[in-house]
Design a protein around this motif. Structure first.
Motif, PDB file in Angstrom:
ATOM      1  N   GLN A 115       8.458   0.146   4.985  1.00 30.53           N
ATOM      2  CA  GLN A 115       8.282   0.997   6.154  1.00 30.53           C
ATOM      3  C   GLN A 115       9.628   1.487   6.670  1.00 30.53           C
ATOM      4  O   GLN A 115       9.773   2.645   7.090  1.00 30.53           O
ATOM      5  N   ALA A 116      10.627   0.600   6.637  1.00 29.02           N
ATOM      6  CA  ALA A 116      11.955   0.967   7.127  1.00 29.02           C
ATOM      7  C   ALA A 116      12.599   2.054   6.264  1.00 29.02           C
ATOM      8  O   ALA A 116      13.403   2.854   6.754  1.00 29.02           O
ATOM      9  N   LEU A 117      12.240   2.087   4.985  1.00 29.51           N
ATOM     10  CA  LEU A 117      12.784   3.135   4.108  1.00 29.51           C
ATOM     11  C   LEU A 117      12.335   4.526   4.544  1.00 29.51           C
ATOM     12  O   LEU A 117      13.029   5.515   4.308  1.00 29.51           O
ATOM     13  N   LYS A 118      11.187   4.589   5.191  1.00 30.88           N
ATOM     14  CA  LYS A 118      10.662   5.882   5.621  1.00 30.88           C
ATOM     15  C   LYS A 118      11.329   6.387   6.891  1.00 30.88           C
ATOM     16  O   LYS A 118      11.477   7.597   7.077  1.00 30.88           O
ATOM     17  N   PHE A 119      11.752   5.443   7.734  1.00 35.45           N
ATOM     18  CA  PHE A 119      12.265   5.854   9.041  1.00 35.45           C
ATOM     19  C   PHE A 119      13.641   5.268   9.366  1.00 35.45           C
ATOM     20  O   PHE A 119      14.314   5.746  10.267  1.00 35.45           O
ATOM     21  N   LEU A 127      17.592  -0.866   0.757  1.00 31.54           N
ATOM     22  CA  LEU A 127      17.338  -0.802  -0.683  1.00 31.54           C
ATOM     23  C   LEU A 127      17.908  -2.025  -1.398  1.00 31.54           C
ATOM     24  O   LEU A 127      17.253  -2.606  -2.268  1.00 31.54           O
ATOM     25  N   GLU A 128      19.119  -2.409  -1.033  1.00 33.69           N
ATOM     26  CA  GLU A 128      19.727  -3.596  -1.638  1.00 33.69           C
ATOM     27  C   GLU A 128      18.900  -4.836  -1.337  1.00 33.69           C
ATOM     28  O   GLU A 128      18.656  -5.670  -2.225  1.00 33.69           O
ATOM     29  N   CYS A 129      18.460  -4.970  -0.101  1.00 35.48           N
ATOM     30  CA  CYS A 129      17.663  -6.124   0.304  1.00 35.48           C
ATOM     31  C   CYS A 129      16.342  -6.164  -0.451  1.00 35.48           C
ATOM     32  O   CYS A 129      15.930  -7.216  -0.952  1.00 35.48           O
ATOM     33  N   LEU A 130      15.676  -5.021  -0.549  1.00 31.55           N
ATOM     34  CA  LEU A 130      14.408  -4.951  -1.277  1.00 31.55           C
ATOM     35  C   LEU A 130      14.592  -5.379  -2.730  1.00 31.55           C
ATOM     36  O   LEU A 130      13.767  -6.128  -3.276  1.00 31.55           O
ATOM     37  N   ALA A 131      15.674  -4.927  -3.354  1.00 31.92           N
ATOM     38  CA  ALA A 131      15.933  -5.297  -4.746  1.00 31.92           C
ATOM     39  C   ALA A 131      16.195  -6.791  -4.877  1.00 31.92           C
ATOM     40  O   ALA A 131      15.686  -7.455  -5.803  1.00 31.92           O
ATOM     41  N   ILE A 132      16.980  -7.361  -3.964  1.00 36.17           N
ATOM     42  CA  ILE A 132      17.331  -8.779  -4.046  1.00 36.17           C
ATOM     43  C   ILE A 132      16.122  -9.676  -3.811  1.00 36.17           C
ATOM     44  O   ILE A 132      15.879 -10.632  -4.565  1.00 36.17           O
ATOM     45  N   LYS A 149       8.111   0.799  -7.704  1.00 33.63           N
ATOM     46  CA  LYS A 149       7.344   1.982  -7.312  1.00 33.63           C
ATOM     47  C   LYS A 149       7.715   2.438  -5.901  1.00 33.63           C
ATOM     48  O   LYS A 149       7.781   3.651  -5.632  1.00 33.63           O
ATOM     49  N   ILE A 150       7.954   1.474  -5.005  1.00 37.66           N
ATOM     50  CA  ILE A 150       8.385   1.827  -3.648  1.00 37.66           C
ATOM     51  C   ILE A 150       9.715   2.576  -3.697  1.00 37.66           C
ATOM     52  O   ILE A 150       9.890   3.598  -3.026  1.00 37.66           O
ATOM     53  N   PHE A 154      10.625   6.614  -2.984  1.00 33.33           N
ATOM     54  CA  PHE A 154      11.715   6.995  -2.085  1.00 33.33           C
ATOM     55  C   PHE A 154      12.665   7.976  -2.785  1.00 33.33           C
ATOM     56  O   PHE A 154      13.106   8.960  -2.187  1.00 33.33           O
ATOM     57  N   ILE A 155      12.960   7.713  -4.053  1.00 37.21           N
ATOM     58  CA  ILE A 155      13.863   8.582  -4.807  1.00 37.21           C
ATOM     59  C   ILE A 155      13.240   9.947  -5.033  1.00 37.21           C
ATOM     60  O   ILE A 155      13.876  10.988  -4.822  1.00 37.21           O
ATOM     61  N   HIS A 156      12.000   9.931  -5.468  1.00 32.10           N
ATOM     62  CA  HIS A 156      11.385  11.164  -5.961  1.00 32.10           C
ATOM     63  C   HIS A 156       9.946  11.276  -5.469  1.00 32.10           C
ATOM     64  O   HIS A 156       8.997  11.006  -6.205  1.00 32.10           O
ATOM     65  N   PRO A 157       9.752  11.665  -4.218  1.00 27.39           N
ATOM     66  CA  PRO A 157       8.403  11.721  -3.652  1.00 27.39           C
ATOM     67  C   PRO A 157       7.550  12.838  -4.218  1.00 27.39           C
ATOM     68  O   PRO A 157       6.324  12.797  -4.096  1.00 27.39           O
TER      69      PRO A 157
END
Length: 377
Positions: A115-119, A127-132, A149-150, A154-157
């Motif tokens: 959700q935070a990636l959207k806003f 992004l780093e946290c999500l990957a880790i 996929k998330i 984000f990269i290519h909607p």
């Protein structure tokens, strides 16, 4: 979830400990403070503590409380607080290591991070946290692909398009591609959803036309895809055509081999996936990289690494006795093409160069062992 300690009845007269005696529990308590700057300061102290030392006992007992407070910071905090809280969650996962607690961190944090990636304004740290947290806490390939996929969304909607959008700045786009590539290194190619990733190679190929930082990270991503193989899952175009378009970017495969010295312990990497893992984790851990490499069992497991201090014998050489050079590219349609011959059969091919370098390294190692033996006699 651990209960937080009871606050004094009169907060104004609370005696705050000196800097030397402040504990992690104190800074955790500060995360309940209504003032943003106070929470930011506490998060910074927690990051320093988790970076400089492995806080196993604290993490195991109070990880749920710390995680929920960090999620609150991501949902309601300033840009700086979001950045700090994301970093804390990642460090918490790295400290906890594999297991049920790490999976809980993954399960609880992914919706918040998504959700935070959207806003959220601090998308690089998110992004780093999500990957880790996915790297440590995912239980299976489905969990990992869910996070991939998330990030890809984000990269290519724009589904079905290979055009590069200007939605993200170059640093943010590079961070997103890097996080996606990092998770790719943990996947078996045959498990990937072939219906979902068809636009990856065309899109990354388009990124080669962008600025230098984006181009470099796109080259790295494409190289990882080629190493893992199963190219047909990443493009709907003819594999032969894609191969001829980008294969020249990876001709000097000898540069894959890299060694790093960690307090006298040599760690050698010979695949792009290994290099990507170590580079990403080194970037995330920053000043704490060496400390974690020496003491964090999670990293010992990931890199099959046992520091010298953990050996009964302190004189062992940390160089594999046997090494193999393998370049795995799934190209059933091009095995008789000139490009395939150039890549694999010619004296100047990438595999020939890599084997030559490997033989040279083995000769040097053998000479070194012989000299040591002569000195001992």
């Amino acid at each position: 979830m651990a209960n937080r300690s009871t606050k004094p009845r009169n907060p104004k007269h609370r005696l705050k400990p000196s800097t030397e005696t402040k504990s992690l529990k104190f800074f955790l308590e500060e995360l309940f403070n209504k003032r943003g700057p106070t929470r930011e300061a506490a998060l910074s102290e927690i990051i320093e503590a988790f970076t400089n030392n492995l806080q196993h006992e604290f993490a195991e007992k109070l990880f749920a409380t710390l995680l929920h407070r960090c999620e609150n910071s991501i949902k309601r905090g300033s840009a700086k607080e979001i950045c700090l809280a994301s970093q804390v969650i990642g460090l918490l996962a790295m400290t906890i290591g594999y297991g049920d607690d790490a999976h809980e961190i993954y399960r609880e944090s992914v919706p918040t991070l998504s959700q935070a990636l959207k806003f959220g304004p601090q998308t690089i740290k998110i992004l780093e946290c999500l990957a880790i947290v996915t790297f440590v806490g995912a239980k299976d390939f489905e969990d990992t692909e869910r996070s991939m996929k998330i990030i890809w969304q984000f990269i290519h909607p724009e589904s079905g398009s290979i055009e590069v959008t200007n939605k993200h700045s170059a640093p943010v786009l590079a961070a997103a591609v890097s996080a996606w590539s990092f998770l790719l290194t943990t996947m078996d190619g045959w498990r990937l959803d072939h219906k979902y990733w068809k636009g990856v190679i065309p899109y990354f190929s388009k990124l080669l036309e962008e600025n230098e930082s984006t181009r470099d990270i796109a080259i790295e991503a494409l190289a990882l895809i080629f190493e893992i193989g199963f190219l047909e899952k990443f493009t709907s175009q003819a594999i032969d055509s894609i191969h001829k378009d980008v294969s020249n970017l990876f001709e000097d495969e000898c540069r894959l081999e890299k060694s790093i010295n960690i307090c006298g312990n040599m760690l050698t990497f010979s695949t792009r996936s290994q290099l990507k893992k170590i580079d990403f984790l080194k970037c995330f851990l920053g000043d704490g990289f060496v400390k974690h490499m020496l003491e964090n069992e999670l990293l010992h497991s990931v890199f099959d690494f046992t520091p010298e201090s953990n050996h009964q014998s302190g004189s062992e050489l940390y160089i594999p006795e046997n090494e193999e050079v393998t370049v795995r590219i799934f190209l059933p349609e091009v095995r008789n093409t000139k490009s395939f011959q150039r890549m694999y059969k010619s004296p100047n091919s990438i595999t020939s160069k890599a084997r030559t370098q490997l033989l040279k390294k083995k000769r040097m190692l053998a000479q070194g062992l012989a000299m040591d033996s002569a000195e001992e006699n």
